[in-house]
Design an enzyme around this catalytic site. Structure first.
Site, PDB file in Angstrom:
ATOM      1  N   LYS A  32       0.834  -1.215   0.000  1.00 33.85           N
ATOM      2  CA  LYS A  32       0.000   0.000   0.000  1.00 33.85           C
ATOM      3  C   LYS A  32       0.863   1.258   0.000  1.00 33.85           C
ATOM      4  O   LYS A  32       0.653   2.171  -0.790  1.00 33.85           O
ATOM      5  CB  LYS A  32      -0.920   0.027   1.240  1.00 33.85           C
ATOM      6  CG  LYS A  32      -1.921  -1.092   1.284  1.00 33.85           C
ATOM      7  CD  LYS A  32      -2.817  -0.973   2.505  1.00 33.85           C
ATOM      8  CE  LYS A  32      -2.098  -1.145   3.832  1.00 33.85           C
ATOM      9  NZ  LYS A  32      -1.490  -2.465   4.036  1.00 33.85           N
ATOM     10  N   THR A  33       1.819   1.274   0.910  1.00 34.32           N
ATOM     11  CA  THR A  33       2.672   2.465   1.008  1.00 34.32           C
ATOM     12  C   THR A  33       3.488   2.615  -0.272  1.00 34.32           C
ATOM     13  O   THR A  33       3.674   3.712  -0.787  1.00 34.32           O
ATOM     14  CB  THR A  33       3.578   2.350   2.244  1.00 34.32           C
ATOM     15  OG1 THR A  33       2.739   2.148   3.382  1.00 34.32           O
ATOM     16  CG2 THR A  33       4.395   3.603   2.454  1.00 34.32           C
ATOM     17  N   ASP A 218      -1.979   7.609   3.720  1.00 31.74           N
ATOM     18  CA  ASP A 218      -1.581   6.263   4.142  1.00 31.74           C
ATOM     19  C   ASP A 218      -2.223   5.981   5.512  1.00 31.74           C
ATOM     20  O   ASP A 218      -2.551   6.918   6.241  1.00 31.74           O
ATOM     21  CB  ASP A 218      -0.048   6.197   4.257  1.00 31.74           C
ATOM     22  CG  ASP A 218       0.472   4.762   4.180  1.00 31.74           C
ATOM     23  OD1 ASP A 218      -0.354   3.831   4.118  1.00 31.74           O
ATOM     24  OD2 ASP A 218       1.708   4.574   4.176  1.00 31.74           O
ATOM     25  N   GLU A 219      -2.389   4.722   5.846  1.00 29.27           N
ATOM     26  CA  GLU A 219      -2.947   4.327   7.159  1.00 29.27           C
ATOM     27  C   GLU A 219      -4.290   5.005   7.406  1.00 29.27           C
ATOM     28  O   GLU A 219      -4.560   5.512   8.495  1.00 29.27           O
ATOM     29  CB  GLU A 219      -1.972   4.678   8.296  1.00 29.27           C
ATOM     30  CG  GLU A 219      -0.543   4.219   8.097  1.00 29.27           C
ATOM     31  CD  GLU A 219      -0.303   2.773   8.472  1.00 29.27           C
ATOM     32  OE1 GLU A 219      -1.254   2.083   8.885  1.00 29.27           O
ATOM     33  OE2 GLU A 219       0.855   2.324   8.320  1.00 29.27           O
ATOM     34  N   GLN A 249      -5.668  -3.320  10.736  1.00 28.59           N
ATOM     35  CA  GLN A 249      -4.581  -2.638  11.447  1.00 28.59           C
ATOM     36  C   GLN A 249      -5.045  -1.349  12.102  1.00 28.59           C
ATOM     37  O   GLN A 249      -4.252  -0.461  12.388  1.00 28.59           O
ATOM     38  CB  GLN A 249      -3.427  -2.339  10.494  1.00 28.59           C
ATOM     39  CG  GLN A 249      -2.749  -3.597   9.998  1.00 28.59           C
ATOM     40  CD  GLN A 249      -1.532  -3.271   9.134  1.00 28.59           C
ATOM     41  OE1 GLN A 249      -0.528  -2.793   9.612  1.00 28.59           O
ATOM     42  NE2 GLN A 249      -1.642  -3.530   7.846  1.00 28.59           N
ATOM     43  N   ARG A 610       5.139  -7.130  11.104  1.00 28.25           N
ATOM     44  CA  ARG A 610       6.326  -6.282  10.871  1.00 28.25           C
ATOM     45  C   ARG A 610       7.518  -7.136  10.447  1.00 28.25           C
ATOM     46  O   ARG A 610       8.504  -6.638   9.943  1.00 28.25           O
ATOM     47  CB  ARG A 610       6.737  -5.506  12.154  1.00 28.25           C
ATOM     48  CG  ARG A 610       5.743  -4.497  12.731  1.00 28.25           C
ATOM     49  CD  ARG A 610       5.207  -3.556  11.712  1.00 28.25           C
ATOM     50  NE  ARG A 610       3.954  -4.057  11.181  1.00 28.25           N
ATOM     51  CZ  ARG A 610       3.433  -3.666  10.013  1.00 28.25           C
ATOM     52  NH1 ARG A 610       4.050  -2.808   9.264  1.00 28.25           N
ATOM     53  NH2 ARG A 610       2.289  -4.146   9.584  1.00 28.25           N
TER      54      ARG A 610
END
Ligand code: ATP
Ligand code: MG
Length: 679
Positions: A32-33, A218-219, A249, A610
């Site tokens: 995504k990022t 983002d996020e 998330q 992560r």
């Protein structure tokens, strides 16, 4: 140039999407990022002017990395003018230019937690309420939450059945009034005021809509109502809003983040194109399988089928440790082994935990073993007393109206302005409705002020004025800061006050770190100013110096220590997810408020995802609390991971007081988990 062929077809679709709202709803590590970064480059390559591009990310570190990557692809020149920022720094940028429209001066201060605390406690004292730090925190929490929901003091409605809310209703307007008098804003104001500005000033609203034609966030799953409102305002004319996120998330509900923002995006922005990504590029198979196994236990979620074409990789190591110290030792042991075996650097390791206080044992052990580390969050570097003292000087030099900080340093280091005199100055300032700074300049008018005190006030004012001039010279910022240190003789004061010379030495070294921080700021900033430096240290706490005493460069090869919340969006070859115990993860707060268990599970999922190559899960059988050993239960999330994915890794033998041997304890570990579920 970047190669579109390096993306998968879905990613390519998102990157080449040009106009209209776009939602990329996808799992962890699916790119995504990376899509946002590539999309920015793509827009530039298609001729969209840099100034029209806005990207909002969650942390300053993420923003910096994104900017660097874009620059790498499109070149420095083509990247100039685009805004890649966090919500807070975006808002500071807007307020710096227009805050006068809200009645503030442009040299406003930004109050961090400690400044806010001081102010609230003063206000609580003023109305005769309990002014403990706990009470202040509770009130601040409520005020912050009101601001996140865009509730201004006038609209704050106390609830009859909630005594705290009536206290908040009294304090909130006073708090805002004081902030304004001190020409200061708090973190939440940055967002709330920006929204207010855009809502009340049509010309500004139009200006920023035209300016930021292409927005990327983002996020997005962690946006709260005020952030949502800001985005909606900025996208209201063109609708070119591209948001990416993962409902699994979402970990900031406790701070007002509203998962509905992402789930209702299609509804709120008609014509939204939705793209899903399902391939995970980050983690090896076993890690991904563990993550999927855990998160599937959440009820309310959009089902996703994350897969990877990577090898299964090593199994996930787990260890049930004797206690917190043992846990830290096991982590060190694994760092040594893995570093040697995998030819890794210290920077490839991250130690994650649920609450910041868990970092202590790891820090001690890392120091003991001479392993460099970076601590993110926790006892923030800029929250340390010795740092706050120097920063208070800088804040006053920048904005002498800031009375919270003015009172902090008026007699620090001691210059002969006693408490009685300070009280008289405060009273005089209140009676005459004049700022403290003004009163200090006419201190002879204050009754019962002896000559010595008046002279001390005079030299304080001269000192501030002298440095106001000195700090105006951008080329000499570092030298001026050094001069200020020397002139104030702070080191001497610290040695005088601190009985333990080692502690004193550390505190003096911490202050010296501030010089490093300034020099890094100067390296990174084309047009440095004192205001810019203060802004950076107020907003950029995630890159504050905070590593062990031996090292003082930010860019060092170091193990990262941070909370699960701060780890969002990042990736590391080796991750230690620690404190997997009931009470830590899930955190005990959420055990009692059962609706939060899902958020805790999402946190666990964030932690697991992560890891790229190796994941270690650790928990302790007992921990020290207030000096006493307390028995701990393994986290329920552990039992959600299929046993076949796990393997026990050998650690040190527990000490003589160990209740049982290693093998027994490992099986006991699972017995415990299973038993918990039978309960
Ligand atoms: P998170 O949910 O944790 O924020 P994310 O979806 O933003 O993750 P990224 O950080 O963008 O994922 O990507 C994860 C990793 O996968 C990165 O190392 C990235 O470079 C890599 N990656 C992403 N897409 C591809 C691709 N098409 N080919 C190869 N590697 C990729
Ligand atoms: Mg990401």
């Amino acid at each position: 140039m970047f190669d579109l062929n390096s993306l998968n077809p879905q990613q390519r679709k998102a990157v080449t999407h040009k106009k209209g709202p776009l939602l990329l709803l996808a799992g962890a590590g699916s790119g995504k990022t990376r899509v946002i970064t590539c999309r920015i480059a793509q827009l530039r390559q298609q001729g969209v002017p840099a100034e029209q591009i806005l990207a909002v990310t969650f942390t300053n570190k993420a923003a910096r990395e994104m900017a660097a990557r874009v620059q790498e692809v499109v070149g420095r020149k083509a990247a100039k003018g685009m805004v890649i920022a966090t919500f807070h720094s975006l808002c500071v940028g807007i307020l710096k230019v227009h805050i006068d429209r809200l009645g503030f001066k442009k040299n406003f201060s930004i109050y961090a937690a400690a400044d806010q605390q001081r102010l609230i406690r003063d206000l609580l004292r003023g109305i005769g309420a309990e002014n403990s730090s706990k009470a202040a925190d509770q009130v601040l929490w409520r005020i912050s939450s009101a601001k996140n929901h865009l509730i201004f003091p006038d609209n704050y409605q106390p609830n009859d059945r909630d005594p705290l809310s009536s206290l908040v209703a009294t304090i909130y307007p006073r708090y805002q009034k004081s902030l304004k008098a001190f020409n200061a804003v708090d973190f939440d104001d940055l967002l709330m005021f920006t929204v207010q500005l855009l809502e009340q000033h049509v010309d500004l609203h139009k200006h920023y809509c035209e300016r930021f034609q292409y927005q990327m966030v983002d996020e997005y799953q962690d946006t709260n109502p005020v952030q949502y409102r800001l985005l909606k305002l900025l996208a209201s004319t063109h609708g070119n809003l591209c948001v990416v996120g993962d409902d699994d998330q979402s970990i900031y509900a406790f701070r007002g983040a509203d998962i509905a923002n992402i789930l209702d995006f299609e509804h709120d922005f008609p014509g939204t194109k939705v793209i899903k990504l399902e391939q995970n590029y980050r983690s090896s198979g076993n890690i991904l399988a563990a993550a999927n196994a855990v998160i599937k236990n959440n009820q309310k979620r959009k089902e996703k089928a994350l897969w990877t074409d990577r090898d299964a990789g090593s199994r996930i190591g787990y260890f049930l440790c004797q206690d917190g110290e043992d846990e830290a030792r096991q982590v060190m042991e694994q760092i040594h082994t893995e570093k040697y075996r995998g030819q890794l650097n210290y920077g490839d390791f991250a130690i994650l935990y649920r609450t910041n206080s868990q970092s202590r044992a790891f820090e001690e052990q890392l120091r003991y073993e001479n392993i460099p580390y970076v601590l993110i969050g926790g006892q923030q570097f800029f929250d340390r007393k010795e740092i706050k003292d120097v920063v208070a000087y800088l804040k006053i030099i920048q904005n002498p109206a800031d009375e919270v900080n003015l009172l902090r340093i008026l007699n620090y280091p001691k210059r002969g302005i006693g408490e009685g005199s300070i009280d008289r100055i405060i009273r005089y300032s209140a009676d005459k409705n004049r700022s403290l700074w003004k009163v200090l300049q006419q201190v002879d008018q204050v009754a019962e002020m002896n000559d010595r005190t008046a002279a001390a006030c005079g030299s304080f004012v001269d000192l501030i004025k002298h440095y106001q001039k000195r700090f105006k010279q951008p080329l000499w910022l570092l030298e001026t800061l050094q001069e200020l240190f020397t002139e104030l003789k702070l080191a001497k004061e610290i040695y005088r006050q601190e009985k333990d010379p080692q502690v004193a030495q550390r505190r003096v070294q911490n202050q010296e770190e501030l010089l490093n921080s300034m020099s890094i700021y100067l390296e990174r900033t084309p047009q440095p100013t004192l205001a810019g430096f203060l802004e950076r240290i107020s907003l950029f706490d995630d890159d504050a110096p905070g590593k062990n005493d031996k090292e003082s460069k930010l860019a060092l090869d170091a193990v990262t220590l941070m909370s699960l919340h701060s780890s969002k969006g990042l990736e590391f070859p080796v991750v230690f997810l620690t404190g997997l115990e009931e009470g830590f993860l899930p955190h005990k707060k959420s055990i009692y408020e059962t609706f939060d268990i899902d958020e805790e599970r999402r946190l666990c999922y964030v932690g697991i995802t992560r890891a790229q190559k190796q994941l270690f899960l650790l928990g302790a059988r007992q921990r020290r609390k207030y000096g006493k050993l307390e028995q701990r239960e393994p986290s329920r999330f552990l039992s959600e991971i299929p046993e076949g994915l796990l393997h026990e890794f050998e650690g040190e033998q527990p000490g003589n007081n160990a209740p049982e041997d290693e093998a027994a304890s490992a099986s006991h570990f699972f017995d415990n988990i299973n038993q918990m579920f039978e309960d």
